[in-house]
Scaffold this motif. Structure first.
Motif, mmCIF file in Angstrom:
data_model
loop_
_atom_site.group_PDB
_atom_site.id
_atom_site.type_symbol
_atom_site.label_atom_id
_atom_site.label_comp_id
_atom_site.label_asym_id
_atom_site.label_seq_id
_atom_site.Cartn_x
_atom_site.Cartn_y
_atom_site.Cartn_z
ATOM 1 N N GLU A 171 25.381 91.006 19.765
ATOM 2 C CA GLU A 171 24.185 91.819 19.516
ATOM 3 C C GLU A 171 23.771 91.752 18.047
ATOM 4 N N LYS A 172 24.741 91.763 17.141
ATOM 5 C CA LYS A 172 24.441 91.685 15.706
ATOM 6 C C LYS A 172 23.777 90.354 15.369
ATOM 7 N N ARG A 173 24.322 89.278 15.928
ATOM 8 C CA ARG A 173 23.762 87.944 15.675
ATOM 9 C C ARG A 173 22.348 87.834 16.233
ATOM 10 N N ARG A 174 22.146 88.396 17.404
ATOM 11 C CA ARG A 174 20.819 88.338 18.022
ATOM 12 C C ARG A 174 19.807 89.139 17.209
ATOM 13 N N ASN A 175 20.178 90.328 16.772
ATOM 14 C CA ASN A 175 19.274 91.172 15.996
ATOM 15 C C ASN A 175 18.959 90.557 14.634
ATOM 16 N N ARG A 176 19.952 89.851 14.064
ATOM 17 C CA ARG A 176 19.738 89.240 12.756
ATOM 18 C C ARG A 176 18.725 88.098 12.823
ATOM 19 N N ARG A 177 18.645 87.445 13.974
ATOM 20 C CA ARG A 177 17.755 86.285 14.111
ATOM 21 C C ARG A 177 16.547 86.576 15.010
ATOM 22 N N ILE A 178 16.280 87.843 15.234
ATOM 23 C CA ILE A 178 15.221 88.218 16.166
ATOM 24 C C ILE A 178 13.845 87.715 15.736
ATOM 25 N N ASN A 179 13.633 87.600 14.410
ATOM 26 C CA ASN A 179 12.339 87.124 13.904
ATOM 27 C C ASN A 179 12.441 85.747 13.254
ATOM 28 N N LYS A 181 11.975 82.140 13.219
ATOM 29 C CA LYS A 181 11.191 81.162 13.979
ATOM 30 C C LYS A 181 11.764 79.749 13.873
ATOM 31 N N HIS A 182 12.519 79.486 12.806
ATOM 32 C CA HIS A 182 13.074 78.161 12.592
ATOM 33 C C HIS A 182 14.381 77.960 13.373
ATOM 34 N N ASN A 183 15.225 78.973 13.366
ATOM 35 C CA ASN A 183 16.499 78.898 14.089
ATOM 36 C C ASN A 183 16.661 80.146 14.968
ATOM 37 N N PRO A 184 15.867 80.255 16.011
ATOM 38 C CA PRO A 184 15.909 81.459 16.860
ATOM 39 C C PRO A 184 17.225 81.571 17.620
ATOM 40 N N PHE A 185 17.552 82.787 17.978
ATOM 41 C CA PHE A 185 18.782 83.035 18.730
ATOM 42 C C PHE A 185 18.556 82.677 20.198
ATOM 43 N N CYS A 186 19.492 81.959 20.775
ATOM 44 C CA CYS A 186 19.403 81.562 22.187
ATOM 45 C C CYS A 186 20.060 82.652 23.042
ATOM 46 N N ASP A 187 19.247 83.577 23.494
ATOM 47 C CA ASP A 187 19.758 84.767 24.186
ATOM 48 C C ASP A 187 19.963 84.495 25.685
ATOM 49 N N GLU A 188 20.989 83.714 26.007
ATOM 50 C CA GLU A 188 21.295 83.411 27.411
ATOM 51 C C GLU A 188 22.520 84.175 27.913
ATOM 52 N N GLY A 189 23.157 84.916 27.011
ATOM 53 C CA GLY A 189 24.234 85.804 27.434
ATOM 54 C C GLY A 189 25.604 85.185 27.587
ATOM 55 N N TYR A 190 25.832 83.994 27.027
ATOM 56 C CA TYR A 190 27.151 83.378 27.131
ATOM 57 C C TYR A 190 28.156 84.091 26.225
ATOM 58 N N THR A 195 27.118 80.826 16.900
ATOM 59 C CA THR A 195 26.476 81.932 16.180
ATOM 60 C C THR A 195 24.989 82.035 16.514
ATOM 61 N N TYR A 196 24.451 80.961 17.110
ATOM 62 C CA TYR A 196 23.039 80.959 17.520
ATOM 63 C C TYR A 196 22.899 81.311 19.001
ATOM 64 N N GLY A 197 24.019 81.618 19.662
ATOM 65 C CA GLY A 197 23.969 82.009 21.067
ATOM 66 C C GLY A 197 24.035 80.853 22.052
ATOM 67 N N LYS A 198 24.123 79.639 21.547
ATOM 68 C CA LYS A 198 24.159 78.475 22.437
ATOM 69 C C LYS A 198 25.558 78.290 23.027
ATOM 70 N N PRO A 199 25.641 77.802 24.269
ATOM 71 C CA PRO A 199 26.954 77.607 24.882
ATOM 72 C C PRO A 199 27.756 76.536 24.157
ATOM 73 N N ARG A 200 29.067 76.714 24.128
ATOM 74 C CA ARG A 200 29.941 75.747 23.474
ATOM 75 C C ARG A 200 30.167 74.527 24.373
ATOM 76 N N GLY A 201 30.471 73.413 23.740
ATOM 77 C CA GLY A 201 30.826 72.213 24.483
ATOM 78 C C GLY A 201 32.315 72.180 24.770
ATOM 79 N N ARG A 202 32.725 71.277 25.645
ATOM 80 C CA ARG A 202 34.137 71.191 26.035
ATOM 81 C C ARG A 202 35.038 70.801 24.865
ATOM 82 N N GLY A 203 34.508 70.013 23.943
ATOM 83 C CA GLY A 203 35.345 69.524 22.851
ATOM 84 C C GLY A 203 35.490 70.486 21.681
#
Length: 244
Positions: A171-179, A181-190, A195-203
């Motif tokens: 929630e803190k990371r999402r609120n920090r990047r809420i505005n 526009k260059h590196n928006p938070f990927c709010d998919e709930g993983y 730190t940008y909300g994107k899912p991690r890769g296997r490696g």
């Protein structure tokens, strides 16, 4: 054995007949006696039953409780803490841990509803990848390994508390990047996300597991620490089932 021999003979003689080495296939129309067929069927069913119901875990390929505690403590302040908890205390596969979302959690009942995993779709193998598309395709939500993999699981208190803590960070990371526009938070709930909300890769986890191994010299012989974590959970459950 008799059934296998018959199949090989029929196939071999058929090939010989086609290539004019023999005038006719003498194996045509010859069937196994009914008694022999019945024996083969019963033996096959018994073997399949044993394989299906018996789960064998090599104790040399799993951790002790003391080692699991050490790994959990060592990963506490790393990005793979939730991966370790999901694998060792709930038995999730690597691709399953990556797909778990907060929406999959019933916080009231303390349950996890596992429905998908992250991975690559089979049809994507027909197309050539660029480094960018390869990474993206490897993080798609796909079906689980089997129908029995779709399950509802109890979440241990330690894991549930960790999910609550991870949610606060999310929630803190999402609120920090809420505005942003260059590196928006990927709010998919993983839960296991960057730190940008994107899912991690296997490696992603390899670097941190390697670090944990180096800090514990007695584990240098372990080549697949992720599998050992899951094996620990399966081994403990198996032992409990056998006791009762």
């Amino acid at each position: 054995v008799a059934d296998i021999v018959r199949t090989v003979m029929v196939s071999s003689l058929k090939d010989a007949e086609v290539n004019k080495f023999i005038s006719s296939n003498v194996a045509y129309g010859i069937n196994l006696p009914k008694e022999e067929k019945e024996k083969i069927r019963e033996a096959t069913e018994e073997e399949d039953t044993i394989k299906y119901h018996k789960l064998v875990i090599d104790e040399t390929k799993t951790f002790t409780i003391e080692q699991i505690v050490t790994i959990i403590k060592a990963s506490k302040n790393t990005p793979i803490y939730m991966n370790v908890l999901f694998a060792s205390l709930m038995g999730l596969r690597k691709c399953e841990t990556l797909a778990v979302k907060y929406s999959d959690i019933d916080f009231i009942k303390g349950k996890l509803n596992l429905r998908v995993q992250l991975g690559r779709k089979l049809e994507d193998d027909d197309y050539e990848d660029t480094p960018k598309t390869k990474n993206k395709k490897a993080k798609q939500e796909i079906e689980l390994k089997s129908k029995s993999s779709i399950r509802e699981m109890d979440i241990p208190d330690l894991v549930l508390d960790a999910i609550f803590d991870e949610r606060k960070i999310y929630e803190k990371r999402r609120n920090r990047r809420i505005n942003d526009k260059h590196n928006p938070f990927c709010d998919e709930g993983y839960i296991c996300c960057s730190t940008y909300g994107k899912p991690r890769g296997r490696g992603f986890i390899h670097k941190y597991f390697k670090q944990i191994k180096e800090e514990n010299n007695e584990w240098t012989v372990i080549t697949n620490i992720k599998k050992f974590l899951r094996n620990f959970f399966i081994f403990v459950i198996t032992e409990l089932i056998q006791q009762y």
